[in-house]
Design an enzyme around this catalytic site. Structure first.
Site, PDB file in Angstrom:
ATOM      1  N   ASP A  97      10.355 -43.989 -80.474  1.00 43.77           N
ATOM      2  CA  ASP A  97       9.411 -43.665 -79.327  1.00 43.77           C
ATOM      3  C   ASP A  97      10.109 -42.991 -78.319  1.00 43.77           C
ATOM      4  O   ASP A  97      11.039 -43.880 -77.762  1.00 43.77           O
ATOM      5  CB  ASP A  97       8.780 -45.157 -79.009  1.00 43.77           C
ATOM      6  CG  ASP A  97       7.483 -45.096 -78.358  1.00 43.77           C
ATOM      7  OD1 ASP A  97       7.291 -44.040 -77.682  1.00 43.77           O
ATOM      8  OD2 ASP A  97       6.413 -45.699 -78.724  1.00 43.77           O
ATOM      9  N   GLU A 262       1.512 -38.619 -77.946  1.00 47.10           N
ATOM     10  CA  GLU A 262       0.267 -39.714 -77.499  1.00 47.10           C
ATOM     11  C   GLU A 262      -0.530 -38.920 -76.578  1.00 47.10           C
ATOM     12  O   GLU A 262      -0.187 -38.439 -75.395  1.00 47.10           O
ATOM     13  CB  GLU A 262       1.043 -41.019 -77.026  1.00 47.10           C
ATOM     14  CG  GLU A 262      -0.239 -41.874 -76.789  1.00 47.10           C
ATOM     15  CD  GLU A 262       0.112 -43.029 -75.456  1.00 47.10           C
ATOM     16  OE1 GLU A 262      -0.327 -43.968 -75.422  1.00 47.10           O
ATOM     17  OE2 GLU A 262       1.119 -42.479 -74.780  1.00 47.10           O
TER      18      GLU A 262
HETATM   19  C1  NOJ Z   1       1.659 -45.633 -73.273  1.00 45.75           C
HETATM   20  C2  NOJ Z   1       2.462 -46.506 -74.158  1.00 45.75           C
HETATM   21  O1  NOJ Z   1       1.424 -46.529 -75.214  1.00 45.75           O
HETATM   22  C3  NOJ Z   1       1.841 -47.971 -73.232  1.00 45.75           C
HETATM   23  O2  NOJ Z   1       2.250 -49.073 -73.797  1.00 45.75           O
HETATM   24  C4  NOJ Z   1       2.559 -47.627 -72.033  1.00 45.75           C
HETATM   25  O3  NOJ Z   1       2.296 -48.889 -71.235  1.00 45.75           O
HETATM   26  C5  NOJ Z   1       2.359 -46.584 -71.226  1.00 45.75           C
HETATM   27  N1  NOJ Z   1       2.404 -45.305 -72.208  1.00 45.75           N
HETATM   28  C6  NOJ Z   1       3.325 -46.372 -69.947  1.00 45.75           C
HETATM   29  O4  NOJ Z   1       4.568 -45.853 -70.951  1.00 45.75           O
END
Ligand code: NOJ
Ligand code: MG
Length: 533
Positions: A97, A262
């Site tokens: 990630d 994402e």
């Molecule tokens: C998306 C992540 O999936 C989430 O868990 C996180 O809190 C935010 N981005 C900030 O990084």
């Protein structure tokens, strides 16, 4: 060109919650290594680990203090190297990630940046003077509630944080930031990781003029602060695609590596992240199923819209749950979670599974004194408490479900005595066995992996579609209700062989294509190839 992710499914692990190996109640890398056989047996092809890097854990690892160090909670670099090696030895890929939008405020870069306006790292983050009234520079909101601007008394400026104030946003317009961050990617690629899921990739570039966002006409009290305004200027800016192309170029210098973004955007915006000629991410995560109403006609339209929108050079993908959203079984119940598994694993495109969904983890109540999620703490009345989607994996009837020898950091489910891998593996009709069988079938049937998608019918109860290659035609029929249903399939499915059913003993369609589908059943049929398409 066929890439490995056209054939394989991805499995997301939230490392804190997969397997604890050192008795601190929190999962770790060694725990994941020990559980690799489960993942291989399940039949997925790749693992994606939520962040494992050095972090003060204010946002549970999405606040990184050192992109090249493993957080001691999870182990050390030796543990990582061993995990990577054994993952590969099991024939699996490993994705990390990458969190490029922001660092932790404990990252050396930010500590430097905050020292003075003249510091060479000042421009690595986003600092602005106050508005004329002394307040924040604009109306941008934090995703976790309140203004996204934090006042720094020492240097007399605000800094921008799209998430927690302990997660300052990096300034991706600064070429030095870009090149330092891209080097972090190379560090892990050189180690042999198979790619990255990139956190909030559509956030990386903000409006150059930092204009106010327009009010959201649909906002009302009871909805989170972030929804007060449309994100017109704070995210999804045209220049972000240049940054992503740079990331993609880094990835492409290594063969067979995967870049996932994402992205929470409407379909027409989402697909721009493939890039005009495939220079974007390989897979912009398609989150449509995370929040879609569980209704066949609605899903049919959504799938068609997505199929239509994915560019010719792009490859589709589907996600059912993740660590930020309610679990699928919590949303639709256990019976329909099985139907959802069949949907996820028979649609066209790379499926991403979320750990724990294969054992049907559903609703888990989190007692007030055990809430960890910082968003749930900051916006208790309007957020989804993400802890509910992050509870530990349940492995056996042993104490703490075999997850740990200690009380886990988040509670287990009340039904853990039966809802665990060992128990469900003994029951052929379980959701775990269903996931294994469907992933197996996907491996066997080319049409389920790379075949075209076409809707057959959708009514109030049933969604039916076919997947076809030149040699093979597979029909999928899903009863999304708790009522019996009947449908009529096209001739090419008249008398078709039942390849697989969620419930045992499904009837074949009659010669004229009539098929009865029991409540909560999903049936996979072998139709006549090459005709009537
Ligand atoms: C998306 C992540 O999936 C989430 O868990 C996180 O809190 C935010 N981005 C900030 O990084
Ligand atoms: Mg541990």
């Amino acid at each position: 060109m066929t890439r490995w992710w056209h054939d394989e499914a991805i499995y997301q692990i939230y490392p804190r919650s997969f397997q604890d190996s050192d008795g601190d109640g929190v999962g770790d890398l060694e725990g994941i290594r020990r559980r690799l056989p489960h993942i291989a047996e399940l039949g997925v092809g790749a693992i994606w680990l939520s962040p494992i890097f050095l972090s003060p854990m204010r946002d549970y690892g999405y606040d990184i203090a050192d992109y090249r160090a493993i957080d001691p909670l999870f182990g050390d670099m030796e543990d990582f190297d061993r995990l990577l090696e054994e993952t590969h030895a099991q024939g699996l890929k490993l994705l990390l990630d990458f969190v490029p939008n922001h660092t932790s405020d404990e990252h050396e870069w930010f500590k430097e940046s905050a020292k003075s306006r003249e510091n060479p790292r000042r421009d690595w983050y986003i600092w602005k003077d106050p508005a004329p009234d002394g307040g924040p520079p604009n109306n941008w909101q934090s995703n976790f509630g309140g203004s996204a601007w934090e006042w720094d008394e020492a240097t007399g400026q605000y800094y921008y944080h799209a998430f927690l104030k302990s997660q300052p946003d990096l300034n991706w317009r600064n070429p030095a930031v870009r090149s330092a961050m891209l080097d972090h990617l190379r560090f892990w690629l050189d180690k042999g990781v198979d790619g990255f899921r990139v956190d909030v990739i559509w956030h990386l570039i903000k409006d150059a003029q930092f204009r106010d966002n327009p009010p959201n006409p649909d906002w009302h009290p009871g909805r989170p602060d972030i929804d007060r305004y449309l994100q017109t200027h704070s995210a999804d800016q045209p220049e972000v695609h240049g940054v992503i192309a740079e990331m993609r170029a880094v990835i492409d210098a290594y063969p067979g590596r995967l870049l996932i973004g994402e992205i929470y955007l409407p379909i027409e915006r989402l697909v721009t992240y493939y890039g005009e000629a495939g220079e974007g991410v390989h897979l912009p995560f398609n989150f449509q199923l995370l929040s879609a109403a569980w209704e066949p006609q609605h899903l049919a339209a959504l799938i068609d819209e997505y199929e239509e929108a994915v560019p010719g050079h792009g490859w589709p993908n589907w996600v059912l749950s993740n660590h930020d959203q309610p679990r699928i079984a919590a949303r639709v119940g256990e019976a329909q979670a099985k139907v959802a598994a069949m949907l996820l694993l028979t649609l066209r495109g790379t499926p991403t599974l979320y750990y724990g969904d294969e054992i049907g983890i559903g609703q888990v109540e989190i007692p007030a004194d055990r809430i960890h999620d910082p968003w749930a703490k900051q916006e208790p009345d309007t957020s989804f408490n993400r802890d509910k989607a992050r509870t530990p994996m349940q492995w056996s009837e042993a104490e703490h479900a075999g997850f740990s020898t200690q009380e886990p950091w988040l509670p287990l489910t009340d039904d853990r005595a039966g809802r665990n891998v060992a128990a469900l593996a003994r029951d052929n009709s379980s959701i775990l066995c269903l996931y294994r069988a469907l992933l197996g079938l996907r491996r066997q049937e080319e049409a389920l992996r790379t075949g075209s998608y076409r809707l057959l019918c959708a009514d109030e109860s049933v969604l039916a579609y076919e997947r076809c290659t030149a040699e093979s035609r597979i029909g999928v029929v899903l009863n999304m209700t708790d009522r019996p249903a009947e449908i009529v399939l096209p001739d090419r499915f008249g008398g078709a062989e039942v390849l697989f059913g969620i419930l045992p003993g499904a009837d074949r369609p009659s010669g004229d294509g009539r098929l009865s589908v029991r409540p909560g059943d999903g049936i996979i049929l072998r139709g006549k190839a090459g005709e009537g398409s």
